[in-house]
Design a protein around this motif. Sequence first.
Motif, mmCIF file in Angstrom:
data_model
loop_
_atom_site.group_PDB
_atom_site.id
_atom_site.type_symbol
_atom_site.label_atom_id
_atom_site.label_comp_id
_atom_site.label_asym_id
_atom_site.label_seq_id
_atom_site.Cartn_x
_atom_site.Cartn_y
_atom_site.Cartn_z
ATOM 1 N N ALA A 86 0.977 -0.982 0.003
ATOM 2 C CA ALA A 86 0.045 0.067 0.139
ATOM 3 C C ALA A 86 0.660 1.279 -0.018
ATOM 4 N N GLY A 87 2.134 1.290 0.835
ATOM 5 C CA GLY A 87 2.907 2.431 0.978
ATOM 6 C C GLY A 87 3.416 2.658 -0.488
ATOM 7 N N ASN A 88 3.865 1.699 -1.116
ATOM 8 C CA ASN A 88 4.511 1.433 -2.569
ATOM 9 C C ASN A 88 3.690 2.043 -3.305
ATOM 10 N N HIS A 89 2.405 1.569 -3.422
ATOM 11 C CA HIS A 89 1.208 2.291 -4.274
ATOM 12 C C HIS A 89 1.009 3.689 -3.914
ATOM 13 N N MET A 90 0.903 4.016 -2.863
ATOM 14 C CA MET A 90 0.857 5.262 -2.634
ATOM 15 C C MET A 90 2.175 6.315 -3.161
ATOM 16 N N ILE A 91 3.196 5.827 -2.807
ATOM 17 C CA ILE A 91 4.382 6.883 -3.249
ATOM 18 C C ILE A 91 4.237 6.839 -4.959
ATOM 19 N N GLU A 92 3.839 5.564 -5.386
ATOM 20 C CA GLU A 92 3.993 5.354 -6.966
ATOM 21 C C GLU A 92 2.887 6.432 -7.608
ATOM 22 N N ALA A 93 1.687 6.352 -6.829
ATOM 23 C CA ALA A 93 0.530 7.222 -7.260
ATOM 24 C C ALA A 93 1.021 8.774 -7.093
ATOM 25 N N ALA A 94 1.592 8.861 -5.884
ATOM 26 C CA ALA A 94 2.009 10.483 -5.830
ATOM 27 C C ALA A 94 3.077 10.779 -6.772
ATOM 28 N N ARG A 95 4.118 9.820 -7.074
ATOM 29 C CA ARG A 95 4.990 10.314 -8.150
ATOM 30 C C ARG A 95 4.358 10.466 -9.491
ATOM 31 N N ASN A 96 3.341 9.572 -9.979
ATOM 32 C CA ASN A 96 2.735 9.914 -10.995
ATOM 33 C C ASN A 96 1.884 11.118 -11.104
ATOM 34 N N LYS A 97 1.245 11.199 -9.984
ATOM 35 C CA LYS A 97 0.420 12.555 -10.224
ATOM 36 C C LYS A 97 1.467 13.698 -10.088
ATOM 37 N N ALA A 98 2.474 13.792 -9.362
ATOM 38 C CA ALA A 98 3.482 14.897 -9.555
ATOM 39 C C ALA A 98 4.236 14.897 -10.717
ATOM 40 N N ASN A 99 4.151 13.681 -11.686
ATOM 41 C CA ASN A 99 4.755 13.918 -12.873
ATOM 42 C C ASN A 99 3.775 14.680 -13.762
ATOM 43 N N GLU A 100 2.405 14.094 -13.757
ATOM 44 C CA GLU A 100 1.516 14.583 -14.258
ATOM 45 C C GLU A 100 1.121 16.060 -14.341
#
Length: 164
Positions: A86-100
Motif C-alpha cells: 500500500a505504501g509503495n502504491h501510494m508513493i507510485e501514485a504520488a510520483r505519477n500525480k507529481a509527474n502529471e
Amino acid sequence: MELVTPGLGLIFWQLVTFLLVLFLLTKFAWKPIMRALNEREASIENALSAAEKAKLEMQGLKAENEKLLAQARLERDRILKEATEAGNHMIEAARNKANEEGDRMIANAREAINTEKRAAIAEVKNMAAALSVEIAERILRKELSNPQAQQALAQDYIKEVTLN
C-alpha cells in the motif's frame, strides 16, 4: 544370668498379650488401616493419572499455542506485506500525480510563452506598421511640400495603377 534369659512365665504372658493385641488389631484396626492404605493408594493413582492427563493437556495446549503463534506470525507478515505494498502504491501514485502535474504545468507554461510570444510579435508588427506609417507620412510631407514633386508622385501612382 537371669537378665539375659527371661523366665518361662514371662514368655507365656508376653505371647498371650501379643496374640491378644494381634487379634484386636486384626479385628478392629487392620481393616480400617488397609482401607485407608487402599484409599491413599487409589488417590495417589488418581493424582498420577490426573497429572498425566494434565501433562498431555498441557502438551496439546502448547501445540495449539505454537500453532496460534505461527498463524499470528503469518498474519503479521501478511499485514506488513500489505502495508508495504500500500505504501509503495501510494508513493507510485504520488510520483505519477507529481509527474502529471509537472507535465501539465510545463504545457501551461509553454502555452503561456507561445501566447506572450504571439502578443509580442503582434505588438512589434503594430509598432513597425505605426513606425512605417509615420516614416511614410514624414516622407510624403517632405515630398508633397513641393508642388512639382506632388505632380510627379501623382503621375507615378497613375502609371502603377494603370499597369496593374
